[in-house]
Write a protein that holds these residues in place. Structure first.
Motif, mmCIF file in Angstrom:
data_model
loop_
_atom_site.group_PDB
_atom_site.id
_atom_site.type_symbol
_atom_site.label_atom_id
_atom_site.label_comp_id
_atom_site.label_asym_id
_atom_site.label_seq_id
_atom_site.Cartn_x
_atom_site.Cartn_y
_atom_site.Cartn_z
ATOM 1 N N GLY A 1 0.815 -1.207 0.000
ATOM 2 C CA GLY A 1 0.000 0.000 0.000
ATOM 3 C C GLY A 1 0.847 1.255 0.000
ATOM 4 O O GLY A 1 0.532 2.238 -0.694
ATOM 5 N N TYR B 1 3.847 1.527 -1.205
ATOM 6 C CA TYR B 1 4.443 1.639 -2.543
ATOM 7 C C TYR B 1 3.449 2.253 -3.528
ATOM 8 O O TYR B 1 3.800 3.140 -4.320
ATOM 9 C CB TYR B 1 4.887 0.257 -3.024
ATOM 10 N N VAL B 2 2.202 1.773 -3.504
ATOM 11 C CA VAL B 2 1.189 2.285 -4.428
ATOM 12 C C VAL B 2 0.937 3.766 -4.188
ATOM 13 O O VAL B 2 0.851 4.571 -5.128
ATOM 14 C CB VAL B 2 -0.115 1.471 -4.278
ATOM 15 N N VAL B 3 0.842 4.151 -2.918
ATOM 16 C CA VAL B 3 0.553 5.553 -2.593
ATOM 17 C C VAL B 3 1.705 6.461 -3.000
ATOM 18 O O VAL B 3 1.512 7.511 -3.632
ATOM 19 C CB VAL B 3 0.245 5.698 -1.093
ATOM 20 N N LEU C 1 2.645 5.723 -7.116
ATOM 21 C CA LEU C 1 1.569 5.771 -8.096
ATOM 22 C C LEU C 1 0.527 6.831 -7.744
ATOM 23 O O LEU C 1 0.176 7.660 -8.585
ATOM 24 C CB LEU C 1 0.900 4.390 -8.215
ATOM 25 N N GLY C 2 0.046 6.776 -6.509
ATOM 26 C CA GLY C 2 -1.026 7.686 -6.118
ATOM 27 C C GLY C 2 -0.593 9.136 -6.064
ATOM 28 O O GLY C 2 -1.211 10.014 -6.699
ATOM 29 N N VAL C 3 0.465 9.436 -5.318
ATOM 30 C CA VAL C 3 0.919 10.827 -5.157
ATOM 31 C C VAL C 3 1.326 11.446 -6.492
ATOM 32 O O VAL C 3 0.900 12.572 -6.806
ATOM 33 C CB VAL C 3 2.061 10.897 -4.124
ATOM 34 N N ALA D 1 0.306 10.697 -9.477
ATOM 35 C CA ALA D 1 -0.891 10.879 -10.298
ATOM 36 C C ALA D 1 -1.711 12.076 -9.831
ATOM 37 O O ALA D 1 -2.178 12.887 -10.644
ATOM 38 C CB ALA D 1 -1.740 9.609 -10.270
ATOM 39 N N VAL D 2 -1.870 12.212 -8.519
ATOM 40 C CA VAL D 2 -2.634 13.341 -7.979
ATOM 41 C C VAL D 2 -1.943 14.662 -8.296
ATOM 42 O O VAL D 2 -2.583 15.645 -8.709
ATOM 43 C CB VAL D 2 -2.832 13.171 -6.458
ATOM 44 N N VAL E 1 -6.768 9.922 -17.383
ATOM 45 C CA VAL E 1 -7.217 9.260 -16.158
ATOM 46 C C VAL E 1 -8.706 8.944 -16.237
ATOM 47 O O VAL E 1 -9.150 7.861 -15.832
ATOM 48 C CB VAL E 1 -6.908 10.145 -14.930
ATOM 49 N N ILE F 1 -10.261 5.252 -15.967
ATOM 50 C CA ILE F 1 -11.238 4.887 -14.932
ATOM 51 C C ILE F 1 -12.448 4.207 -15.560
ATOM 52 O O ILE F 1 -12.946 3.186 -15.055
ATOM 53 C CB ILE F 1 -11.664 6.136 -14.131
#
Length: 309
Positions: free
Chosen positions: A37, A39-41, A44-46, A48-49, A287, A291
């Protein structure tokens, strides 16, 4: 005389211990997901945001919707259209050719050498892309490629490799991306669709034959309806894979033409200053498309998993 047998009752502490063990196992399972989790955040997550959020600010950091005017630019719309048709074409061709390979593999045993070789090759080739894949095709069908030079030596002038449509070699144009994209689309289809093909039970074909059905009846009324959710789910996955591909196209095409390259152009442009935040708006469009695709893919996968169980 009647004998009553009383079942032994587990001690209260044992039952209580079992009740406590289950939550502990659940907590341990969630703790095991923390590294993944994180790693993803973080990776990937940060990013992308931050990339998407940048589209809502101008060069001075003030909030604005002016960047969305980029979607009125004909060049940007053309890039989106090119990305969509390249992704759709390679997805359809990859899905059909991959399904044919899966159908051919049904007649082989999983433990045999042929199946193992195809599975291993598909796993490797589905991940083979970027600069390495671009170089492989340049060295093969480029202007000075091995295949191109050999065709010239035997008297064949391959215009498709040297000057397609008067705009140079096909490999360095947007339509030429179909060739390298299929190189990883077909193996990906084999990996994702083969489990569904293996899920078809031989008893269904036997029941069809017992009732007087033909092979055509079996595939039209049993096989294809059952495989349809898995096939279209794999098709969507292939579309998303091509739509988000960047490295291979960037190594072959210097200018924009598809949305990932248009985003790079907005970020690195030396002729137009102050448009880097437009890249965030374009990323937001990608994105939204992803989605929608992933939502449809999840729905089809849930439907396909029903008959597999």
């Amino acid at each position: 005389m009647t004998t009553t047998v009383v079942a032994p009752v587990a001690p209260a502490e044992t039952v209580r211990g079992a009740e406590v063990t289950t939550p502990r196992r659940r907590v341990a399972a969630w703790l095991g997901l923390i590294p993944f989790g994180a790693y993803v955040v973080l990776f990937l997550g940060v990013p992308a945001v931050l990339a998407v959020a940048s589209g809502f600010f101008d060069g001075s950091g003030a909030f604005t919707f002016a960047n969305f005017a980029a979607y009125a630019n004909p060049a940007i719309l053309q890039n989106f259209f090119a990305s969509l048709w390249i992704s759709a074409l390679t997805a359809v061709l990859g899905a059909i050719l991959g399904a044919v390979i899966c159908f051919a593999l049904l007649g082989t045993r999983p433990e045999r050498m042929l199946r193992s070789t195809v599975d291993s090759a598909s796993s490797v080739l589905a991940q083979f892309g970027g600069v390495m894949l671009a170089f492989a095709f340049i060295a093969t069908i480029g202007v000075q490629g091995v295949l191109t030079k050999w065709l010239v030596s035997i008297g064949i002038t391959p215009n498709i490799f040297t000057n397609f449509g008067g705009n140079g070699p096909l490999l360095y144009q947007i339509p030429g991306l179909v060739i390298p994209y299929l190189y990883f689309q077909i193996p990906l289809m084999v990996l994702t669709f083969m489990p569904a093909m293996e899920g078809l039970k031989s008893t269904w074909a036997e029941a069809n034959a017992t009732l007087g059905g033909t092979r055509l009846t079996y595939w039209c009324r049993i096989g294809m309806p059952l495989l349809a959710p898995a096939f279209f789910g794999s098709l969507i996955l292939l579309f998303a894979n091509a739509f988000s591909s960047y490295a291979t196209a960037a190594a072959l095409i210097s200018q924009g033409g598809i949305i990932p390259l248009a985003i790079r152009q907005q970020l690195t442009s030396e002729t137009i200053v102050g448009v880097s935040n437009v890249a965030g708006v374009l990323a937001l469009g990608m994105v939204v498309v992803m989605i929608i695709l992933m939502t449809a893919y999840s729905a089809l996968q849930r439907r396909a998993s029903r008959w597999r169980r």
